[in-house]
Design a protein around this motif. Structure first.
Motif, PDB file in Angstrom:
ATOM      1  N   LEU A  79      79.568   0.992  -3.045  1.00 57.16           N
ATOM      2  CA  LEU A  79      80.068  -0.265  -3.606  1.00 57.16           C
ATOM      3  C   LEU A  79      78.929  -1.227  -3.929  1.00 57.16           C
ATOM      4  O   LEU A  79      79.015  -1.990  -4.900  1.00 57.16           O
ATOM      5  N   LEU A  80      77.864  -1.189  -3.151  1.00 55.37           N
ATOM      6  CA  LEU A  80      76.676  -1.989  -3.462  1.00 55.37           C
ATOM      7  C   LEU A  80      76.040  -1.515  -4.772  1.00 55.37           C
ATOM      8  O   LEU A  80      75.637  -2.330  -5.604  1.00 55.37           O
ATOM      9  N   ILE A  81      75.974  -0.206  -4.945  1.00 52.82           N
ATOM     10  CA  ILE A  81      75.419   0.358  -6.187  1.00 52.82           C
ATOM     11  C   ILE A  81      76.283  -0.056  -7.372  1.00 52.82           C
ATOM     12  O   ILE A  81      75.775  -0.471  -8.424  1.00 52.82           O
ATOM     13  N   LEU A  82      77.597   0.025  -7.209  1.00 50.59           N
ATOM     14  CA  LEU A  82      78.517  -0.372  -8.265  1.00 50.59           C
ATOM     15  C   LEU A  82      78.342  -1.852  -8.623  1.00 50.59           C
ATOM     16  O   LEU A  82      78.242  -2.209  -9.806  1.00 50.59           O
ATOM     17  N   ALA A  83      78.291  -2.697  -7.603  1.00 54.27           N
ATOM     18  CA  ALA A  83      78.127  -4.141  -7.853  1.00 54.27           C
ATOM     19  C   ALA A  83      76.804  -4.421  -8.569  1.00 54.27           C
ATOM     20  O   ALA A  83      76.751  -5.276  -9.463  1.00 54.27           O
ATOM     21  N   LYS A  84      75.755  -3.699  -8.190  1.00 52.75           N
ATOM     22  CA  LYS A  84      74.462  -3.867  -8.861  1.00 52.75           C
ATOM     23  C   LYS A  84      74.566  -3.441 -10.319  1.00 52.75           C
ATOM     24  O   LYS A  84      74.108  -4.147 -11.222  1.00 52.75           O
ATOM     25  N   ASP A  85      75.190  -2.285 -10.559  1.00 49.49           N
ATOM     26  CA  ASP A  85      75.322  -1.780 -11.931  1.00 49.49           C
ATOM     27  C   ASP A  85      76.204  -2.679 -12.791  1.00 49.49           C
ATOM     28  O   ASP A  85      76.022  -2.746 -14.005  1.00 49.49           O
ATOM     29  N   LEU A  86      77.150  -3.368 -12.168  1.00 45.41           N
ATOM     30  CA  LEU A  86      77.978  -4.335 -12.884  1.00 45.41           C
ATOM     31  C   LEU A  86      77.279  -5.690 -13.027  1.00 45.41           C
ATOM     32  O   LEU A  86      77.825  -6.617 -13.609  1.00 45.41           O
ATOM     33  N   GLN A  87      76.079  -5.763 -12.481  1.00 48.32           N
ATOM     34  CA  GLN A  87      75.218  -6.953 -12.532  1.00 48.32           C
ATOM     35  C   GLN A  87      75.850  -8.160 -11.844  1.00 48.32           C
ATOM     36  O   GLN A  87      75.723  -9.295 -12.300  1.00 48.32           O
ATOM     37  N   TYR A  88      76.515  -7.901 -10.709  1.00 55.12           N
ATOM     38  CA  TYR A  88      77.088  -8.984  -9.919  1.00 55.12           C
ATOM     39  C   TYR A  88      76.042  -9.624  -9.017  1.00 55.12           C
ATOM     40  O   TYR A  88      76.247 -10.723  -8.525  1.00 55.12           O
ATOM     41  N   ILE A  98      70.999  -2.208   0.255  1.00 56.34           N
ATOM     42  CA  ILE A  98      71.066  -0.744   0.317  1.00 56.34           C
ATOM     43  C   ILE A  98      70.115  -0.229   1.398  1.00 56.34           C
ATOM     44  O   ILE A  98      70.454   0.691   2.148  1.00 56.34           O
ATOM     45  N   GLU A  99      68.946  -0.834   1.503  1.00 55.18           N
ATOM     46  CA  GLU A  99      68.008  -0.456   2.565  1.00 55.18           C
ATOM     47  C   GLU A  99      68.618  -0.729   3.946  1.00 55.18           C
ATOM     48  O   GLU A  99      68.523   0.097   4.853  1.00 55.18           O
ATOM     49  N   LYS A 100      69.274  -1.863   4.082  1.00 56.05           N
ATOM     50  CA  LYS A 100      69.910  -2.206   5.362  1.00 56.05           C
ATOM     51  C   LYS A 100      71.035  -1.241   5.711  1.00 56.05           C
ATOM     52  O   LYS A 100      71.150  -0.801   6.859  1.00 56.05           O
ATOM     53  N   ILE A 101      71.872  -0.909   4.730  1.00 51.24           N
ATOM     54  CA  ILE A 101      72.991  -0.016   5.032  1.00 51.24           C
ATOM     55  C   ILE A 101      72.483   1.387   5.359  1.00 51.24           C
ATOM     56  O   ILE A 101      73.036   2.069   6.219  1.00 51.24           O
ATOM     57  N   ASN A 102      71.406   1.815   4.726  1.00 50.80           N
ATOM     58  CA  ASN A 102      70.849   3.123   5.058  1.00 50.80           C
ATOM     59  C   ASN A 102      70.235   3.131   6.461  1.00 50.80           C
ATOM     60  O   ASN A 102      70.305   4.139   7.163  1.00 50.80           O
ATOM     61  N   SER A 103      69.661   2.023   6.870  1.00 46.93           N
ATOM     62  CA  SER A 103      69.154   1.898   8.236  1.00 46.93           C
ATOM     63  C   SER A 103      70.312   1.960   9.239  1.00 46.93           C
ATOM     64  O   SER A 103      70.224   2.629  10.274  1.00 46.93           O
ATOM     65  N   ILE A 104      71.405   1.288   8.933  1.00 48.28           N
ATOM     66  CA  ILE A 104      72.593   1.317   9.786  1.00 48.28           C
ATOM     67  C   ILE A 104      73.131   2.745   9.876  1.00 48.28           C
ATOM     68  O   ILE A 104      73.455   3.232  10.963  1.00 48.28           O
TER      69      ILE A 104
END
Length: 118
Positions: A79-88, A98-104
């Motif tokens: 969903l973070l990738i989607l929001a980024k691609d939608l330029q939100y 994304i770095e934080k969620i991957n660490s989690i």
């Protein structure tokens, strides 16, 4: 019974969820019941499932709730990738989150490994 508030992974995922709520407050109003709601629910599901798992009686049950939290973390990442691609939001914010969620995700996985070995 475990105290979920003492787990580093719970503290990190709770802080992350608070950040998601702040970030998504700038999403377009037409996304309120769409992407805004979905990413908030997915991110809050992570600490929620860790909390619930801590209230269970066995490591096996706790591990199952960690599986659910891991799935929610992967959903949040998409969903973070989607929001980024939608330029939100901009790339810098997206990459940071994304770095934080991957660490989690990594920390959840490591905790799962500890539970399996016990």
């Amino acid at each position: 019974m475990r105290d979920f508030k003492k787990y580093d992974i719970w503290q990190l995922s709770h802080s992350f969820t608070l950040e998601i709520y702040k970030i998504t407050s700038i999403f377009p109003k037409e996304e309120l019941y769409g992407l805004t709601s979905q990413i908030r629910r997915a991110s809050s599901s992570i600490p929620t499932n860790i909390s619930e798992g801590c209230g269970r009686n066995s490591d096996k049950e706790f591990n199952q709730f960690l599986n659910i939290a891991l799935g929610s973390a992967s959903e949040t990442e998409y969903l973070l990738i989607l929001a980024k691609d939608l330029q939100y939001f901009n790339n810098e914010i997206a990459e940071s989150q994304i770095e934080k969620i991957n660490s989690i995700k990594s920390k959840i996985y490591k905790l799962k490994q500890v539970l399996v070995k016990q």
